[in-house]
Enzyme design. Structure first.
Site, mmCIF file in Angstrom:
data_model
loop_
_atom_site.group_PDB
_atom_site.id
_atom_site.type_symbol
_atom_site.label_atom_id
_atom_site.label_comp_id
_atom_site.label_asym_id
_atom_site.label_seq_id
_atom_site.Cartn_x
_atom_site.Cartn_y
_atom_site.Cartn_z
ATOM 1 N N CYS A 35 -4.562 8.479 -2.078
ATOM 2 C CA CYS A 35 -5.758 9.295 -2.302
ATOM 3 C C CYS A 35 -6.755 8.531 -3.165
ATOM 4 O O CYS A 35 -6.419 7.554 -3.818
ATOM 5 C CB CYS A 35 -5.380 10.568 -3.029
ATOM 6 S SG CYS A 35 -4.196 11.560 -2.131
ATOM 7 N N GLY A 82 -1.733 9.944 -6.710
ATOM 8 C CA GLY A 82 -0.409 9.517 -7.181
ATOM 9 C C GLY A 82 0.659 10.496 -6.764
ATOM 10 O O GLY A 82 0.444 11.328 -5.877
ATOM 11 N N TYR A 134 -2.322 -4.509 -0.580
ATOM 12 C CA TYR A 134 -2.740 -3.834 0.638
ATOM 13 C C TYR A 134 -3.820 -2.755 0.465
ATOM 14 O O TYR A 134 -4.760 -2.695 1.241
ATOM 15 C CB TYR A 134 -1.510 -3.208 1.325
ATOM 16 C CG TYR A 134 -1.881 -2.304 2.469
ATOM 17 C CD1 TYR A 134 -2.294 -2.838 3.686
ATOM 18 C CD2 TYR A 134 -1.875 -0.916 2.315
ATOM 19 C CE1 TYR A 134 -2.679 -2.010 4.734
ATOM 20 C CE2 TYR A 134 -2.259 -0.089 3.360
ATOM 21 C CZ TYR A 134 -2.654 -0.632 4.566
ATOM 22 O OH TYR A 134 -3.039 0.175 5.588
#
Ligand code: AMP
Ligand code: SF4
Length: 468
Positions: A14, A115, A254
């Site tokens: 997110c 998270g 990434y």
């Protein structure tokens, strides 16, 4: 190209964005969220304050879909928080799209989060036993309930007390009518940065969103820190002295955008360093170096630079593939309908190719790309991965899957090479990764199983027999 490969692109975490004391806060939040869209496309939301009330809009879909101009115009006010979402703990559905807006006699507030809380089940059970009723299955609602347990206290004290209960990864934004709070977990697993703009403040998951709106970077929120912004300005507090920097390595490898700086280290540069070090650790004779777009291009350029082997554009990504497109049927797939990635025949044919990817999770992408390159006439394909093998799942909000799906957890490098069909295969070492990240302290649990937090029994259970 498999559905999995098609799917994976969408599976990210997110992003949060907050604005304080800036005219048209919702519009600025829209642009900030747009810059964070790579962190989640399943849902988006904005809550705005004009100092008299909080007003929110959220929906499933990407930022542009959720906020057409007529919707955005209704969100008037000078303070705002916003969120882009990929579901981790909570699963899909509108109920779990953030920010959450809580109406309460002690003062309304809105909350959003990036998270994953690892003791959420235990906390939720305890809160429910004491009478809390949850609207969603998202972790973020737990913080709201914990804060509300402390209504007799000053709001900041209530937040501090609530945060102590949370274990795991979080970057939270909390907006009341006249205050914005930002907080980061005690390991700083997820990034969060503060900027200044036109006499007001902006807070974002990544600095690329600060740049996108023209804000000037002030500092990163520190592990265990609470930032409070109100009409008097900005103040810094902390909810625990027990902190240790452990930013997520996958943010560099990434997730984050290459133009973002995380703790002062640019993401593109860190990936390029991974590629450069990989070239030294795992050299091979070849004609060209290519990368899997987009996240591996920086590492590929680093490998090419260090090895002296020319960097080429061997794979093209179709920018318009996405969930809204119809996927090819099995029959068309077998005929080779490539919706997302296409090899450039004239670059590949007859060449010994070094193929760089940033990571291998389930192995599907590597298998497909190696076979596509060979079909296009590549003489040899040497796969080089710009991170160590992922051997353990992530419990901090990153979709690296369960242990039995992680191909490096169950295969030796030689077995994996054979599965992928490459002529050779090598990964970056842990020391190499550490060097590329400037020897800072970071979370590397998915490569080493050294988790920075306590893990709870239900998590181990959900991940099959606690094998990790
Ligand atoms: P896989 O096909 O499962 O091995 O996935 C590897 C590919 O997915 C690589 O090309 C990575 O760039 C990308 N990737 C790595 N981690 C993730 C993640 N958590 N979510 C989505 N894609 C990822
Ligand atoms: Fe990041 Fe891996 Fe740690 Fe998860 S386990 S926070 S993906 S480094």
């Amino acid at each position: 190209m498999t559905e999995r490969m098609f799917d994976r692109e969408l599976h990210e975490e997110c992003g949060v964005f907050g604005v304080f004391n800036i005219h048209d806060a919702a519009e600025l939040t829209y642009y900030g969220l747009h810059a964070l869209q790579h962190r989640g496309q399943e849902g988006a939301g904005i809550v705005v304050s004009d100092e008299t009330r909080l007003l929110g809009v959220k929906n499933e879909g990407n930022v542009r879909f959720v906020f057409p101009e007529n919707v955005l115009k209704k969100l008037t006010g000078q303070h705002a928080i916003g969120h882009v979402r990929y579901s981790t703990t909570g699963g899909g559905g509108l109920l779990n799209v953030q920010p959450f807006l809580f109406r309460h006699g002690s003062g309304d507030f809105a909350l959003c989060h990036n998270g994953n809380i690892v003791n959420s089940k235990q906390l939720k059970n305890r809160l429910e036993r004491n009478g809390s009723i949850f609207q969603s299955s998202s972790d973020s609602e737990i913080l709201a309930h914990l804060i509300q347990r402390e209504t007799r206290k000053d709001r900041l004290d209530a937040i501090k007390e609530a945060l102590i209960y949370l274990e795991g990864a979080f970057a939270f934004l909390l907006l009341t009518k006249d205050k914005l709070y930002a907080m980061r977990d005690k390991h700083g697993l997820r990034p969060l940065s503060i900027g200044k703009f036109n006499g007001g403040y902006v807070i974002a998951s990544e600095t690329c969103a600060l740049d996108a709106v023209g804000a000037t970077f002030i500092k990163d929120v520190q592990p265990g820190e609470i930032v409070i912004i109100d009409k008097h300005g900005i103040t810094y507090d902390s909810y625990t002295p027990d902190t240790e920097e452990k930013i997520c390595a996958m943010e560099y490898i990434y997730f984050s955008r290459p133009d973002s700086d995380l703790l002062g280290l640019n993401v593109h540069r860190s990936r390029k360093a991974c590629g450069r070090i990989l070239a030294k650790e795992a050299p091979v004779e070849a004609d060209i170096v290519i990368g899997v777009p987009d996240s591996s291009l920086s590492a590929a350029s680093g490998y090419a630079e260090a090895s002296g082997i020319p960097y080429e554009m061997g794979l093209i990504k179709n920018k318009y593939s996405g969930r809204t497109f119809i996927e090819p049927s099995q029959a068309l797939r077998e005929k080779g309908v490539k919706m997302k990635l296409a090899p450039v025949r004239s670059v590949i044919a007859g060449q010994r190719v070094i193929l760089i990817d940033d990571s291998i999770v389930r192995g599907t992408t590597s298998m497909k790309i190696v076979s596509m390159l060979k079909d296009m006439g590549a003489k040899e394909v040497h796969m080089r991965i710009a991170s160590p093998p992922i051997i353990a799942p992530c419990f901090y909000g990153v979709d690296t899957s369960t242990i039995e799906e992680l191909i490096s957890a169950t295969n030796s490098i030689e077995a994996l090479r054979q599965l992928i069909g490459a002529d050779s295969l090598a990964f970056l070492s842990m020391d190499g990764l550490s060097e590329a990240l400037g020897h800072r302290s970071f979370c590397h649990a998915c490569f080493t199983k050294e988790y920075p937090t306590h893990l709870y029994d239900d998590i181990k259970e959900a991940n099959k027999d606690g094998k990790f």
